[in-house]
Design a protein around this motif. Structure first.
Motif, PDB file in Angstrom:
ATOM      1  N   ASN A  18       0.735   9.776  10.592  1.00 37.93           N
ATOM      2  CA  ASN A  18       0.602   9.145   9.274  1.00 37.93           C
ATOM      3  C   ASN A  18      -0.363   7.973   9.354  1.00 37.93           C
ATOM      4  N   PRO A  19      -1.072   7.669   8.267  1.00 41.55           N
ATOM      5  CA  PRO A  19      -2.017   6.561   8.265  1.00 41.55           C
ATOM      6  C   PRO A  19      -1.323   5.229   8.600  1.00 41.55           C
ATOM      7  N   GLY A  20      -1.993   4.406   9.377  1.00 42.35           N
ATOM      8  CA  GLY A  20      -1.462   3.093   9.715  1.00 42.35           C
ATOM      9  C   GLY A  20      -0.708   3.030  11.013  1.00 42.35           C
ATOM     10  N   TYR A  21      -0.547   4.157  11.710  1.00 37.83           N
ATOM     11  CA  TYR A  21       0.185   4.163  12.969  1.00 37.83           C
ATOM     12  C   TYR A  21      -0.701   4.607  14.103  1.00 37.83           C
TER      13      TYR A  21
ATOM     14  N   SER B 247       0.864  -1.179   0.000  1.00 35.99           N
ATOM     15  CA  SER B 247       0.000   0.000   0.000  1.00 35.99           C
ATOM     16  C   SER B 247       0.902   1.231   0.000  1.00 35.99           C
TER      17      SER B 247
ATOM     18  N   THR C  34       0.849   3.652   1.835  1.00 36.97           N
ATOM     19  CA  THR C  34       1.198   4.050   3.205  1.00 36.97           C
ATOM     20  C   THR C  34       2.368   3.243   3.760  1.00 36.97           C
ATOM     21  N   ASP C  35       2.744   2.154   3.070  1.00 41.99           N
ATOM     22  CA  ASP C  35       3.891   1.368   3.517  1.00 41.99           C
ATOM     23  C   ASP C  35       5.197   2.157   3.415  1.00 41.99           C
TER      24      ASP C  35
END
Length: 101
Positions: free
Chosen positions: A98-101, A75, A77-78
C-alpha cells in the motif's frame, strides 16, 4: 446504495434503540446520515465510528474535514494499513505494498 430507507425491520430496530434512550417520537424513515449520527451517539465509547465511516463510504470526507478543523493533515492513504511482507512474497507478484509503507 440508497441514502434512505423505510424498511419496517430497519425502522423497528432503530425505534427500539431510540425508545430505550427516551426518544419515543415515531420514526417513519431513516437517512444514512441519521443512522451514522445515531450510531455515533449510541456507540460513543465502543470504538465503532471509524469502521462505520469506512463502511458507509464517509471516512474520506469526515476525516478530511476534521483534520482541516484542527489544523492537521489527512490523506486517503491514512486509512490503509501495510500488507504483511510475507503475503506480498507469497503472492508471486500479484500484491504490492500500500502507498506510504
Amino acid at each position: 446504495g440508497a441514502n434512505e430507507t423505510s424498511s419496517a425491520s430497519a425502522l423497528n430496530s432503530f425505534q427500539q434503540v431510540r425508545n430505550r434512550a427516551g426518544l419515543t417520537d415515531p420514526v417513519t424513515s431513516i437517512t444514512k446520515q441519521e443512522l451514522l449520527d445515531e450510531r455515533r451517539a449510541e456507540l460513543a465509547f465502543e470504538n465503532h465510528r471509524l469502521f462505520d465511516l469506512i463502511r458507509f463510504g464517509e471516512a474520506q470526507s469526515v476525516l478530511s474535514d476534521h483534520a482541516t478543523e484542527i489544523g492537521g493533515s489527512y490523506s486517503s492513504t491514512d486509512l490503509l494499513l501495510p500488507i504483511p511482507q510475507r503475503e506480498i512474497n507469497l503472492s508471486n507478484g500479484q500484491l504490492s505494498q500500500n502507498p506510504g509503507y
